[in-house]
Design a protein around this motif. Structure first.
Motif, PDB file in Angstrom:
ATOM      1  N   VAL A 170     -13.351 -18.706  13.575  1.00 15.28           N
ATOM      2  CA  VAL A 170     -14.824 -18.867  14.325  1.00 15.28           C
ATOM      3  C   VAL A 170     -15.874 -19.437  13.639  1.00 15.28           C
ATOM      4  N   ARG A 171     -16.819 -20.246  14.264  1.00 18.16           N
ATOM      5  CA  ARG A 171     -17.926 -20.713  13.280  1.00 18.16           C
ATOM      6  C   ARG A 171     -18.861 -19.214  12.870  1.00 18.16           C
ATOM      7  N   TYR A 172     -18.764 -18.185  13.309  1.00 12.46           N
ATOM      8  CA  TYR A 172     -19.684 -17.375  12.307  1.00 12.46           C
ATOM      9  C   TYR A 172     -18.590 -15.446  12.682  1.00 12.46           C
ATOM     10  N   THR A 173     -19.003 -14.576  12.407  1.00 10.55           N
ATOM     11  CA  THR A 173     -18.752 -13.394  12.175  1.00 10.55           C
ATOM     12  C   THR A 173     -18.786 -12.793  12.867  1.00 10.55           C
ATOM     13  N   SER A 174     -20.154 -13.442  13.837  1.00 11.20           N
ATOM     14  CA  SER A 174     -20.656 -12.119  14.762  1.00 11.20           C
ATOM     15  C   SER A 174     -20.143 -12.666  16.331  1.00 11.20           C
ATOM     16  N   GLU A 175     -18.964 -13.203  16.192  1.00  9.27           N
ATOM     17  CA  GLU A 175     -18.405 -14.180  17.663  1.00  9.27           C
ATOM     18  C   GLU A 175     -17.388 -13.484  17.709  1.00  9.27           C
ATOM     19  N   ILE A 176     -16.528 -12.626  16.330  1.00 12.99           N
ATOM     20  CA  ILE A 176     -15.504 -11.299  16.692  1.00 12.99           C
ATOM     21  C   ILE A 176     -15.934 -10.210  17.665  1.00 12.99           C
ATOM     22  N   GLY A 177     -16.992  -9.864  18.063  1.00 11.55           N
ATOM     23  CA  GLY A 177     -17.307  -8.797  17.966  1.00 11.55           C
ATOM     24  C   GLY A 177     -17.290  -7.323  17.130  1.00 11.55           C
ATOM     25  N   THR A 178     -17.349  -5.822  18.093  1.00 15.57           N
ATOM     26  CA  THR A 178     -16.318  -4.888  17.363  1.00 15.57           C
ATOM     27  C   THR A 178     -15.204  -5.255  17.253  1.00 15.57           C
ATOM     28  N   VAL A 179     -14.413  -4.509  16.373  1.00 21.06           N
ATOM     29  CA  VAL A 179     -13.547  -4.433  15.984  1.00 21.06           C
ATOM     30  C   VAL A 179     -12.791  -2.935  15.949  1.00 21.06           C
ATOM     31  N   ARG A 180     -11.794  -2.133  16.523  1.00 20.77           N
ATOM     32  CA  ARG A 180     -11.388  -1.062  16.143  1.00 20.77           C
ATOM     33  C   ARG A 180      -9.791  -0.722  14.912  1.00 20.77           C
ATOM     34  N   LEU A 181     -10.087  -0.053  13.936  1.00 20.75           N
ATOM     35  CA  LEU A 181      -8.943   0.147  13.072  1.00 20.75           C
ATOM     36  C   LEU A 181      -7.755   1.016  14.113  1.00 20.75           C
ATOM     37  N   GLY A 182      -6.822  -0.054  14.089  1.00 12.76           N
ATOM     38  CA  GLY A 182      -5.210   0.523  15.269  1.00 12.76           C
ATOM     39  C   GLY A 182      -4.512   2.044  14.670  1.00 12.76           C
ATOM     40  N   LYS A 183      -3.417   2.070  14.593  1.00 18.98           N
ATOM     41  CA  LYS A 183      -2.751   3.111  13.672  1.00 18.98           C
ATOM     42  C   LYS A 183      -1.988   1.988  12.598  1.00 18.98           C
TER      43      LYS A 183
ATOM     44  N   MET B  37       0.919  -1.393   0.396  1.00 23.09           N
ATOM     45  CA  MET B  37       0.660   0.326   0.139  1.00 23.09           C
ATOM     46  C   MET B  37       1.331   1.125  -0.132  1.00 23.09           C
ATOM     47  N   PRO B  38       0.789   2.070  -1.666  1.00 25.61           N
ATOM     48  CA  PRO B  38       2.229   3.019  -1.380  1.00 25.61           C
ATOM     49  C   PRO B  38       1.377   3.911  -0.599  1.00 25.61           C
ATOM     50  N   GLU B  39      -0.167   4.493  -0.642  1.00 26.88           N
ATOM     51  CA  GLU B  39      -0.045   5.639   0.219  1.00 26.88           C
ATOM     52  C   GLU B  39      -1.622   5.241   1.696  1.00 26.88           C
ATOM     53  N   ALA B  40      -1.142   5.942   2.189  1.00 26.17           N
ATOM     54  CA  ALA B  40      -1.859   5.193   3.845  1.00 26.17           C
ATOM     55  C   ALA B  40      -3.794   5.889   3.436  1.00 26.17           C
ATOM     56  N   PRO B  41      -4.711   4.637   4.342  1.00 23.13           N
ATOM     57  CA  PRO B  41      -6.120   4.961   3.291  1.00 23.13           C
ATOM     58  C   PRO B  41      -6.390   6.374   3.847  1.00 23.13           C
ATOM     59  N   GLU B  42      -7.446   6.713   2.803  1.00 24.99           N
ATOM     60  CA  GLU B  42      -8.248   8.177   2.952  1.00 24.99           C
ATOM     61  C   GLU B  42      -8.820   8.234   4.515  1.00 24.99           C
ATOM     62  N   ASP B  43      -9.197   7.728   4.504  1.00 26.91           N
ATOM     63  CA  ASP B  43     -10.830   7.672   5.562  1.00 26.91           C
ATOM     64  C   ASP B  43     -11.023   6.361   6.350  1.00 26.91           C
ATOM     65  N   LYS B  44      -9.789   5.916   7.741  1.00 24.00           N
ATOM     66  CA  LYS B  44      -9.575   4.988   8.121  1.00 24.00           C
ATOM     67  C   LYS B  44     -11.363   4.460   9.234  1.00 24.00           C
ATOM     68  N   ALA B  45     -11.161   5.679   9.448  1.00 21.62           N
ATOM     69  CA  ALA B  45     -13.299   5.402  10.005  1.00 21.62           C
ATOM     70  C   ALA B  45     -13.822   4.511   9.439  1.00 21.62           C
ATOM     71  N   GLU B  46     -13.961   4.925   7.289  1.00 21.89           N
ATOM     72  CA  GLU B  46     -15.154   4.588   7.264  1.00 21.89           C
ATOM     73  C   GLU B  46     -14.444   3.221   6.721  1.00 21.89           C
ATOM     74  N   LEU B  47     -13.236   3.101   6.818  1.00 23.17           N
ATOM     75  CA  LEU B  47     -12.752   1.180   6.734  1.00 23.17           C
ATOM     76  C   LEU B  47     -13.158   0.078   7.685  1.00 23.17           C
ATOM     77  N   GLU B  48     -12.964   0.892   8.609  1.00 22.79           N
ATOM     78  CA  GLU B  48     -13.522   0.621  10.045  1.00 22.79           C
ATOM     79  C   GLU B  48     -15.061   0.373   9.729  1.00 22.79           C
ATOM     80  N   ALA B  49     -15.746   1.199   9.427  1.00 20.63           N
ATOM     81  CA  ALA B  49     -17.118   0.855   9.629  1.00 20.63           C
ATOM     82  C   ALA B  49     -17.897   0.069   8.785  1.00 20.63           C
ATOM     83  N   THR B  50     -17.130  -0.493   8.350  1.00 21.26           N
ATOM     84  CA  THR B  50     -16.840  -1.212   6.347  1.00 21.26           C
ATOM     85  C   THR B  50     -16.753  -2.701   7.359  1.00 21.26           C
ATOM     86  N   LEU B  51     -15.320  -2.789   7.599  1.00 20.71           N
ATOM     87  CA  LEU B  51     -15.514  -3.779   8.448  1.00 20.71           C
ATOM     88  C   LEU B  51     -17.021  -4.622   9.227  1.00 20.71           C
TER      89      LEU B  51
END
Length: 239
Positions: free
Chosen positions: A209-222, A132-146
């Protein structure tokens, strides 16, 4: 060779086994095991072994020669006898957190559809390195989509294809630095979702995990710059 029971059932927490061998360094090799060995960025499992008259804590698990899986004791205590039966018990909380992080990282590779150059899994966080040559423009949007993908509660399943089928579908491999094991005649795929609703499909020998709901909420860090074109993206479990 140790039969890897975690391949077919990552949720097996306890199981009996026979002691096949003990290494010169004091590692324990069982005929079959629920302990995942360090590999693919995922740490080796820890837990305990018990037998008639004995118990020992296992600090980690590693791969040995010839397909063997070696359980590494935490302390140089008396070992179970070769040929004897033991009960193996996982540190389940730690393993399940590894599974949550691992599945979340597969989804991270979906929301950031770039070649993966490395990765690591922990009990509280994980990371992927991307070309990834350039950093993501909108990390918050990536986190919300994830987190939206996680909330879809996709089922995770596994399937097998031949080495030839993988060679004919090179796009299945997202990792540039680590190639899936070949030579055994078949390769394990991990699928998130089903049919037309498949969110991700890629070779993987780890536990999920068996189902993605088991992951719970995640946060993208630095997001760290690692070299000219590499970016390291951290992912954290929120609970």
């Amino acid at each position: 060779m140790s039969k890897p029971l975690f391949i077919d059932d990552a949720y097996k927490r306890d199981a009996s086994a026979d002691v096949f061998a003990v290494t010169d360094e004091g590692g324990i090799i069982l005929d079959e095991t629920i302990f995942y060995p360090t590999g693919g960025g995922q740490p080796g499992d820890s837990g305990t072994l018990t037998w008639a008259g004995g118990k020992i804590d296992i600090a980690t698990t590693v791969k040995g020669e010839g397909g063997s899986i070696i359980l590494v004791p935490a302390e140089p205590n008396p070992l179970p006898p070769v040929g004897g039966q033991v009960i193996q018990s996982l540190d389940w909380e730690r393993r399940h957190r590894h599974m949550r992080v691992h599945t979340a990282l597969h989804l991270l590779s979906v929301v950031i559809p770039l070649p993966v150059t490395g990765g690591s899994i922990g009990a509280d966080k994980g990371r992927l390195d991307f070309d990834m040559p350039e950093a993501p423009e909108d990390k918050a949007e990536l986190e919300a989509t994830l987190n939206k993908l996680i909330a879809c509660d996709f089922e995770i399943s596994t399937e097998w294809i031949t080495d030839a089928e993988l060679a004919a579908n090179p796009g299945l491999v997202k990792t540039m630095s680590v190639q899936p094991p070949k030579g055994a005649g078949r390769v394990r795929l991990v699928r998130i979702g089903e049919g037309e609703n498949t969110a991700d499909l890629q070779p993987c020998g780890g536990t999920h995990v068996r189902y993605t709901s088991e992951i719970g909420t995640v946060r993208l860090g630095k997001v760290e710059k690692k070299g000219k074109q590499n970016r390291r993206v951290y992912l954290h479990l929120e609970n």
